[in-house]
Scaffold this motif. Structure first.
Motif, PDB file in Angstrom:
ATOM      1  N   UNK A 143      93.729  23.540  87.995  1.00  0.00           N
ATOM      2  CA  UNK A 143      93.157  24.189  86.827  1.00  0.00           C
ATOM      3  C   UNK A 143      92.166  23.247  86.171  1.00  0.00           C
ATOM      4  N   UNK A 144      91.145  23.824  85.555  1.00  0.00           N
ATOM      5  CA  UNK A 144      90.173  23.035  84.809  1.00  0.00           C
ATOM      6  C   UNK A 144      89.914  23.712  83.469  1.00  0.00           C
ATOM      7  N   UNK A 157      91.912  27.550  90.263  1.00  0.00           N
ATOM      8  CA  UNK A 157      91.290  27.428  91.579  1.00  0.00           C
ATOM      9  C   UNK A 157      92.331  27.516  92.691  1.00  0.00           C
ATOM     10  N   UNK A 158      91.899  28.099  93.788  1.00  0.00           N
ATOM     11  CA  UNK A 158      92.689  28.124  95.024  1.00  0.00           C
ATOM     12  C   UNK A 158      91.811  27.523  96.122  1.00  0.00           C
ATOM     13  N   UNK A 159      92.175  26.303  96.560  1.00  0.00           N
ATOM     14  CA  UNK A 159      91.471  25.627  97.652  1.00  0.00           C
ATOM     15  C   UNK A 159      92.168  26.012  98.962  1.00  0.00           C
ATOM     16  N   UNK A 194      93.714  40.537  89.653  1.00  0.00           N
ATOM     17  CA  UNK A 194      92.307  40.399  89.279  1.00  0.00           C
ATOM     18  C   UNK A 194      91.558  39.832  90.481  1.00  0.00           C
ATOM     19  N   UNK A 195      90.445  40.400  90.832  1.00  0.00           N
ATOM     20  CA  UNK A 195      89.672  39.915  91.975  1.00  0.00           C
ATOM     21  C   UNK A 195      89.151  38.509  91.681  1.00  0.00           C
ATOM     22  N   UNK A 206      89.019  31.797  89.169  1.00  0.00           N
ATOM     23  CA  UNK A 206      88.947  32.826  88.130  1.00  0.00           C
ATOM     24  C   UNK A 206      88.951  32.113  86.780  1.00  0.00           C
ATOM     25  N   UNK A 207      88.028  32.507  85.898  1.00  0.00           N
ATOM     26  CA  UNK A 207      87.907  31.898  84.568  1.00  0.00           C
ATOM     27  C   UNK A 207      88.260  32.927  83.503  1.00  0.00           C
TER      28      UNK A 207
END
Length: 256
Positions: A143-144, A157-159, A194-195, A206-207
């Motif tokens: 997360x950021x 984020x998903x890496x 959520x896409x 996603x933000x």
């Protein structure tokens, strides 16, 4: 010779001004809580009991903002008040991202001065002090920014290329579910499936800001949120099969 003496005098004055200011911790990022200790001896504020900070970001580099706590020059906010710890010595605590309402990436340095509430007296500017850059270790989920409160924009984020689960490595049609929890830790609201934004071939994000994503009545306190990425896999017959990653919880900062 005159130029040399002037340069020496300026340097000594600068060193004296900076010696009036100390920070704890000594180095910090824009996400760390910092305590300023200020000695106002030999300034117009010497002998006063009540002084206020006037703080600003990115001095001389562009993209700066005044601190959200500043108030008006002739009427400082009470949230800008220093704490007196001894004669002519005061402290003030702040976190860069919170006091300026800017992301870590936007914050390079800051400066400040101390003043009376009505602005009739002030110290010189103390500036610039640099924020250390943030360093993060890539992981399959992150997360950021790493520290945030419920008013901040968060990006999850998903890496996919760092996933240890083979099914997550193969996931497509990636979506994310965000769940919010109230101050007591009870589930408050959820936005499911959520896409996710595809940043690159193997990176999804996603933000969001809570009050923009869900209905958040005034005064509602959120203690944390969780996020979970999900999507589809192909089975042996080529049909889509839903699959979800782990639920990751993130606590919000709280302020007394």
């Amino acid at each position: 010779m005159k130029k040399f003496l002037f340069s020496m005098l300026f340097s000594l004055c600068s060193l004296w001004a900076f010696s009036q200011v100390t920070f704890s911790p000594a180095t910090f990022t824009a996400e760390d809580e910092v305590t300023i200790t200020l000695d106002v001896s030999n300034t117009p504020l010497a002998g006063l009991n009540d002084i206020y900070i006037w703080i600003f970001s990115n001095d001389g580099v562009g993209g700066g903002k005044d601190g959200l706590v500043n108030g008006q020059w002739t009427n400082s906010s009470e949230t800008a008040k220093f704490t007196k710890i001894a004669t002519n010595k005061f402290t003030y605590k702040f976190t860069g991202t919170t006091i300026f309402g800017q992301s870590p990436a936007e914050l390079i340095n800051f400066g400040f001065l101390a003043k009376t509430k009505d602005g009739s007296k002030q110290t010189p500017d103390y500036k610039p002090y640099k924020f250390d850059p943030l360093v993060f270790s890539p992981s399959q989920f992150r997360i950021f920014p790493a520290k945030l409160d419920q008013t901040d924009m968060a990006t999850v984020y998903f890496h996919q290329d760092l996933a240890t689960d083979q099914n997550l490595q193969r996931l497509f049609d990636v979506k994310v579910t965000i769940t919010f929890y109230d101050g007591a830790g009870n589930q408050f609201s959820q936005k499911a499936n959520i896409v996710a934004k595809k940043e690159s071939d193997k990176l999804y994000s996603y933000s969001f800001i809570p009050e923009k994503l869900i209905t958040l009545p005034a005064g509602t306190t959120l203690s944390k949120f969780s996020y979970q990425f999900s999507g589809n896999l192909k089975d042996a017959n080529g049909a889509n099969v839903p699959y979800s990653g782990p639920v990751v919880e993130v606590a919000y900062l709280t302020f007394n």
